[in-house]
Design a protein around this motif. Structure first.
Motif, short mmCIF file in Angstrom:
data_model
loop_
_atom_site.label_atom_id
_atom_site.label_comp_id
_atom_site.label_asym_id
_atom_site.label_seq_id
_atom_site.Cartn_x
_atom_site.Cartn_y
_atom_site.Cartn_z
N TYR A 123 -0.92 -6.27 -2.58
CA TYR A 123 -1.73 -5.04 -2.52
C TYR A 123 -3.19 -5.32 -2.87
O TYR A 123 -4.11 -4.82 -2.21
CB TYR A 123 -1.14 -4.00 -3.46
N GLU B 74 0.55 5.28 -1.44
CA GLU B 74 1.99 5.01 -1.39
C GLU B 74 2.35 3.76 -2.18
O GLU B 74 3.36 3.74 -2.90
CB GLU B 74 2.43 4.85 0.07
N THR B 75 1.53 2.73 -2.05
CA THR B 75 1.81 1.47 -2.74
C THR B 75 1.70 1.62 -4.25
O THR B 75 2.55 1.13 -5.00
CB THR B 75 0.85 0.37 -2.25
N LYS C 7 4.72 3.45 -5.56
CA LYS C 7 5.91 2.59 -5.57
C LYS C 7 5.87 1.61 -6.74
O LYS C 7 6.87 1.43 -7.46
CB LYS C 7 6.01 1.82 -4.25
N ASN D 191 6.51 3.41 -10.04
CA ASN D 191 7.93 3.72 -10.23
C ASN D 191 8.73 2.48 -10.63
O ASN D 191 9.66 2.56 -11.45
CB ASN D 191 8.52 4.34 -8.96
N GLN D 192 8.40 1.34 -10.03
CA GLN D 192 9.06 0.09 -10.41
C GLN D 192 8.84 -0.21 -11.88
O GLN D 192 9.76 -0.61 -12.60
CB GLN D 192 8.52 -1.07 -9.57
#
Length: 321
Positions: free
Chosen positions: A205, A287-288, A291, A294-295
């Motif tokens: 990213y 979005e990245t 994600k 959340n990880q």
């Protein structure tokens, strides 16, 4: 210790390492001029913190080695707001050898400060492994950008390989893996796998951000003039453009991408604007980050402190340079 105190401790330690390097060079009968080439004038507790600081500077040296060589291969005129090292008057292609010496200094510092540590070989092998991974990524980066434009080589798979190996391992995974080693974690500890699972995608990213800033970043903030279009690079931007553009727009990109003239570059940028590539990137970015966040929330704190990864994500979130 807060982040500012940690930063101050890190930067203030450099003169001690600089002295180590100078003394080592003097043992090889280096002249003052030779020492000044490798260590140009710069402004650059407890035992565990000292070890972390030394290894942190080794990571900085590793990056310096990569960037000096990368700027030569890309013919980049600027780095961090200044002329690239090989573009500095009086340096030129001697910068290639300078980069080799910077790399060698890493292992000499590790030997001096960690030779008696039980994890000494693990440190050396980790640096060697990450160096090899980075060089593989650089090789694919260069071979997907030949003089002749071949858009078929520009795929998200190739891009992910390039940035994963060229950037993610040394910039994101390496520092954390080093911290695990000096805390006497065994290499089979699940913390290493968790770190790799989160930090490697985060590094990917980060490089996508770099691709975006190469074109849309403010040079007064980034300190670097973007050259991805004229260098025919397998950039995330061109890959996404090719996914959503019309056949006519693809023909325009194929005709003008990888050419050095400002008019060709402007035409490619115009196509990017027509398909609103900025919005595509901003959606991907949001979005990245969600994600990754959340990880991190799902990490078992009994294995590794999630704050390690939260700090990384915070530093790169919506970055401008």
């Amino acid at each position: 210790m807060d982040s500012e105190s940690s930063y101050n401790a890190f930067t203030s330690y450099y003169p001690r390492l600089e002295l180590d390097i100078k003394n080592d060079l003097l043992n090889f009968e280096a002249t003052p001029e030779m020492i000044e080439r490798i260590l140009p004038g710069t402004d650059f507790n407890d035992s565990l913190q000292e070890q972390a600081i030394i290894l942190g500077w080794c990571v900085e040296l590793l990056q310096a080695f990569f960037l000096v060589a990368d700027d030569i291969m890309d013919d980049s005129p600027m780095r961090r707001g200044k002329p690239s090292w090989f573009k500095t008057p009086g340096i030129g292609m001697i910068a290639i050898n300078d980069s080799f010496i910077i790399e060698a200094v890493i292992y000499r510092l590790i030997k001096k400060h960690f030779r008696s540590a039980s994890y000494y070989i693990d440190l050396v092998e980790l640096f060697q492994e990450v160096t090899f991974q980075t060089e593989l990524g650089q090789m694919v980066d260069l071979t997907t950008a030949p003089e002749h434009v071949d858009l078929s080589k520009f795929s998200i798979e190739n891009h992910t390989f390039i940035v994963k190996y060229k950037t993610a391992f040394y910039s994101f995974y390496l520092p954390v893996a080093l911290s695990f080693l000096i805390c006497n974690m065994d290499s089979i500890n699940p913390a290493f796998a968790i770190a790799k699972e989160i930090l490697v995608p985060m590094g990917v990213y980060f490089q996508v951000q770099d691709d975006y800033l190469d074109l849309y970043g403010d040079v007064n903030i980034t300190g670097k003039v973007g050259t991805d279009i004229e260098d025919n690079k397998c950039s995330w931007l061109v890959i996404k453009a090719l996914e959503i553009c019309t056949p006519e727009q693809r023909s325009v990109i194929e005709t003008h991408y990888g050419r050095k003239s400002s008019s060709d570059i402007a035409i490619v940028k115009q196509v990017y604007d027509q398909i609103d590539l900025k919005s595509v990137y901003l959606s991907y970015s949001a979005e990245t980050e969600l994600k990754l966040s959340n990880q991190i929330k799902n990490i078992d704190p009994s294995i590794v402190n999630p704050q390690v990864f939260e700090i990384f994500l915070k530093k790169i979130s919506n970055r401008q340079k």
